[in-house]
Design a protein around this motif. Structure first.
Motif, PDB file in Angstrom:
ATOM      1  N   ARG A 494       0.834  -1.209   0.000  1.00 44.23           N
ATOM      2  CA  ARG A 494       0.000   0.000   0.000  1.00 44.23           C
ATOM      3  C   ARG A 494       0.865   1.254   0.000  1.00 44.23           C
ATOM      4  NH1 ARG A 494      -3.017  -3.085   3.908  1.00 44.23           N
ATOM      5  NH2 ARG A 494      -2.176  -1.838   5.620  1.00 44.23           N
ATOM      6  N   LEU A 497       2.407   1.781  -3.548  1.00 40.51           N
ATOM      7  CA  LEU A 497       1.437   2.264  -4.534  1.00 40.51           C
ATOM      8  C   LEU A 497       1.058   3.713  -4.246  1.00 40.51           C
ATOM      9  CD1 LEU A 497      -0.881  -0.859  -4.932  1.00 40.51           C
ATOM     10  CD2 LEU A 497       1.100  -0.185  -6.307  1.00 40.51           C
ATOM     11  N   ARG A 588       2.253   0.489 -10.608  1.00 43.13           N
ATOM     12  CA  ARG A 588       1.113   1.372 -10.766  1.00 43.13           C
ATOM     13  C   ARG A 588      -0.124   0.811 -10.075  1.00 43.13           C
ATOM     14  NH1 ARG A 588       2.063   2.258 -17.344  1.00 43.13           N
ATOM     15  NH2 ARG A 588       4.262   2.814 -17.139  1.00 43.13           N
ATOM     16  N   ALA A 589      -0.727   1.605  -9.209  1.00 42.90           N
ATOM     17  CA  ALA A 589      -2.037   1.234  -8.691  1.00 42.90           C
ATOM     18  C   ALA A 589      -2.977   1.006  -9.857  1.00 42.90           C
ATOM     19  CB  ALA A 589      -2.565   2.341  -7.778  1.00 42.90           C
ATOM     20  N   GLU A 604      -5.864  -2.524  -3.710  1.00 48.97           N
ATOM     21  CA  GLU A 604      -4.589  -2.206  -3.059  1.00 48.97           C
ATOM     22  C   GLU A 604      -3.749  -3.445  -2.773  1.00 48.97           C
ATOM     23  OE1 GLU A 604      -6.349  -2.031   1.507  1.00 48.97           O
ATOM     24  OE2 GLU A 604      -6.083  -0.159   0.401  1.00 48.97           O
ATOM     25  N   TYR A 607      -1.376  -4.798  -8.520  1.00 44.56           N
ATOM     26  CA  TYR A 607      -0.876  -3.612  -9.187  1.00 44.56           C
ATOM     27  C   TYR A 607      -0.464  -3.968 -10.604  1.00 44.56           C
ATOM     28  CZ  TYR A 607       3.628  -5.705  -7.796  1.00 44.56           C
ATOM     29  OH  TYR A 607       4.680  -6.554  -7.603  1.00 44.56           O
TER      30      TYR A 607
END
Length: 756
Positions: A494, A497, A588-589, A604, A607
């Motif tokens: 988390r 990201l 990348r989220a 989350e 990714y």
């Protein structure tokens, strides 16, 4: 911080003054200056008292509009300030009886000139966000004597907020209270090592608060339909950045605040550390490196953590002669094995260090207002801080690092930089509150500049923990002190990201967790995640992280995923180039790639690695994992199986697998080497195609070579801009190979399923 007691009341001791209406507007040199009294003007008697807010609308570049809120203009200028880039925009100014308007690119800010106070930001005729009556204000707290400027921007229904630095809680910031204040708090708390006063939304805009000190954000918390931010100051500037996509917002934000340097190719390989408090000497180091070689585990960087220096001497930048009596010889022996060398440093100088006496005599250490050196006993007995606001101190510190580079060191782990006091006096007169966060920028820039000067452009890389706005220019950053648990592995993801959504292109973490010793199962799951991150480092606190100390299967897992990453280097390094040139992070989220898919807004635990690889780390011993697949038919890279979205998928994976899916329509360049990251990526590359539709054309860049793949009916045709090196084109099990000198290939694909 919070100022209100519910909807109607202010908290005890708090007073507020809000712009009530526009008195007049002054236009000058592309700027609108608006004077707004905080009470309605009904007679000339109302013109005698204040406060009056001055609001200046301006623009540094197209699609970016700033508002500067000012109460008293007589405050002494306070430094430091973020170094921003301006692109000489040509704003359009207009005002009539109804509105004063400044337009930059597609973005406009409109201030209502009649009626109650109202500010609106629009793009293409659509309102992005706005500030209404009692949003902007001068807030005073009688209990503390604090004077704050506050703004509240409307948060539309369904709008999600991201960013504000590397934060380890839920990825979506809505409902959270965030203070931009660097702290050494680990990954399990609301504190953060990397605080960035910038947030990004999925509603077409982002907001950057141009204040290097403490900024308090209430994200849909104090006022649940607004994002509130405030700072203790007489003047506050914020910028609204129009996208329209999240990628566009990041591209423009990083154009304003700086884009990441491109790390050297070798840095994308595996890093192995001594760990922190473990016991080690050259024999230990050599045994680790030989153990990796004997097990055919590719290794790129060896890192010496704190105890390469003698205890209580951190930092004196001298090898502890009791365990490393021949540092130059040792480094030469390690480099002969093809390794790059990293050593741990920080900006703290312990009292016992010979550099303490030297730095104090030269005036290079941070001082208290009475002129004495600021010291405390936390982390190192009697330690002081280098005063990086002094050019002479920066040169002094840099010279110590240059000596290490001359010995054979290649890069530095720039630890710490968060515990910066405010009861001090900086040599350049900087405001202590504003320097607290900004210190890390000066620290890491100093180190990065040394590397750039002596190793050359494109060869500089650090492993940094603390950061603020602009620090993204000095990669790489890692996630700090996490625990050896699945929960901490998830919070680390988390954080990474979130950092990527704050303008940082490259990020890493301690594989296996820092605090404690991971179980073999956790270690193997973390290995897969770590080798599918931008940078990959084995590091711990009180235990080693060589895989054979866990179990033999850990050796196999590390070998498998290290080789996988090295074969993916043609793809990964192109993603790195995009991060460098455009500000789009490597990791990348999901919302960054799929902003129109509501299913991606809160994801989350997965990714995108670059534009075409979906990664869903496994957070359990048994291997159970649930992940979301966006629209289209995706292909499992490791097995060739396909899955069609949009839908949720539940799977179970062994330790040699995890969900690693290729996006439909992708052409993935796969390298010919799996022993190191810094090989000629275009030499022998295979262009693997995945579900190209008829008529599709895809361009892929690999180093200096550009490949173009077109599907014409049942035939794939590919060409290379430079046919000198051999390459191949693949669809499923079908492969066509081009010899050196052949710039064109065709491949028959009569069945779409064979491209999976």
């Amino acid at each position: 911080m919070k100022f209100t007691d519910g909807y109607w009341l202010l908290r005890e001791g708090v007073t507020a003054a809000h712009p009530a209406e526009v008195l007049d507007v002054v236009e000058s040199d592309g700027v609108l200056e608006i004077h707004a009294p905080t009470r309605p003007i009904r007679s000339r008697g109302d013109l005698m008292t204040g406060p009056v807010m001055t609001i200046t609308a301006h623009t540094p570049m197209p699609d970016v509009v700033g508002l500067t809120l000012t109460h008293f203009t007589g405050e002494r200028p306070r430094e430091p300030a973020f170094d921003l880039t301006e692109a000489e925009p040509a704003p359009l100014l207009s005002y009539d009886d109804a509105y004063a308007t400044l337009t930059s690119g597609a973005l406009s800010v409109k201030v209502a000139r009649s009626g109650p106070w109202h500010v609106e930001f629009l793009a293409h005729g659509r309102t992005l966000t706005s500030s209404g009556p009692k949003g902007m204000g001068i807030m005073r707290d009688a209990a503390t004597g604090g004077h704050y400027l506050r703004e509240q921007l409307n948060l539309g229904v369904g709008t999600s907020v991201y960013g504000l630095g590397e934060r380890f809680g839920p990825l979506v910031r809505n409902g959270q209270v965030v203070d931009i204040w660097n702290a050494d708090g680990g990954t399990a708390t609301e504190q953060a090592y990397k605080n960035v006063p910038f947030y990004l939304t999925d509603a077409g805009y982002g907001v950057f608060v141009d204040h290097p000190g403490k900024v308090s954000f209430e994200v849909g918390s104090e006022a649940v339909s607004r994002v509130q931010f405030s700072a203790e100051t007489q003047e506050l500037t914020y910028y609204v950045i129009h996208g329209p996509t999240p990628k566009d917002i990041l591209r423009k934000y990083t154009a304003l605040t700086g884009r990441p340097a491109l790390p050297p190719t070798w840095s994308f390989g595996l890093w192995l550390s001594t760990s922190f408090t473990t016991s080690y000497d050259e024999e230990t180091v050599t045994s680790f490196i030989e153990g990796m070689r004997e097990r055919e585990l590719p290794l790129s960087v060896f890192h010496f953590d704190c105890f390469w220096m003698r205890e209580f001497n951190w930092c004196d930048f001298s090898w502890d002669p009791r365990v490393f009596p021949d540092p130059e010889g040792m480094l030469a022996r390690l480099k002969a094995k093809g390794l790059h060398i990293s050593v741990w440093i920080n900006p703290y100088i312990a009292q016992r260090s010979p550099l303490f006496t030297e730095g104090r005599a030269l005036g290079h250490l941070l001082r208290r207002p009475d002129g004495s050196v600021w010291q405390w006993d936390l982390w190192q007995p009697g330690m002081a801080l280098v005063d990086f606001t002094s050019p002479a101190a920066r040169d002094w510190y840099a010279a110590k690092l240059e000596a290490l580079l001359a010995q054979g060191v290649d890069c530095f782990k720039t630890d710490f930089g968060e515990r910066v006091p405010v009861d001090v006096t900086w040599s350049d007169g900087s405001d202590p509150e504003r320097m607290h966060n900004y210190y890390t920028y000066l620290y890491n820039r100093t180190v990065f500049d040394v590397l750039r000067k002596h190793r050359g452009e494109g060869e500089a890389v650090v492993f940094a923990r603390s950061a603020t706005t602009g620090s993204q220019q000095f990669p790489v950053h890692w996630g700090g002190d996490c625990e050896a648990t699945y929960e901490s592995m998830a919070e680390s993801l988390r954080g990474g990201l979130s950092l990527g959504l704050s303008g940082f292109g490259f990020w890493s973490h301690d594989i296996g967790g820092f605090e404690g010793t991971p179980t073999p199962a956790l270690f193997k799951r973390w290995l897969a995640f770590g080798l599918l991150s931008s940078h990959s480092r084995l590091h711990g606190s009180s235990s080693y992280r060589v895989p054979w100390l866990f179990d033999e299967e850990s050796v196999d897992v590390l070998r498998h995923f290290t080789r996988l990453k090295l074969r993916l280097m043609p793809y990964l390094y192109e993603a790195a180039r995009v991060a460098h040139e455009e500000g789009t992070p490597m990791m990348r989220a999901m919302v960054l790639e799929f902003p129109a898919d509501p299913g991606c807004a809160h994801l989350e635990r997965q990714y995108m690695l670059g534009p075409d690889l979906l990664v869903a780390p496994v957070f359990s011993d048994a291997g159970d994992v649930t992940y979301y697949v966006p629209e289209g038919t995706w292909t499992h890279y490791l097995t060739g199986r396909t899955v069609t979205g949009p839908r949720w998928v539940r799977e179970r994976h062994g330790f040699l697998g995890l969900p690693l899916l290729v996006r439909p329509g992708a052409v993935l360049p796969v390298g010919a080497h799996a022993d190191r990251p810094d090989y000629p990526h275009a030499d022998g590359v295979t262009l693997r195609t995945y579900g190209l539709e008829r008529g599709a054309q895809v361009t892929v860049r690999v180093g200096d070579v550009t490949f173009t793949v077109v599907r014409e009916g049942d035939t794939l045709r590919a060409s290379a801009s430079d046919p000198a090196a051999p390459w191949a084109l693949a669809a499923g099990d079908r492969v066509a190979r081009a010899a050196a000198g052949s710039g064109f290939l065709t491949l028959e694909t009569p069945d779409d399923r064979e491209q999976a």
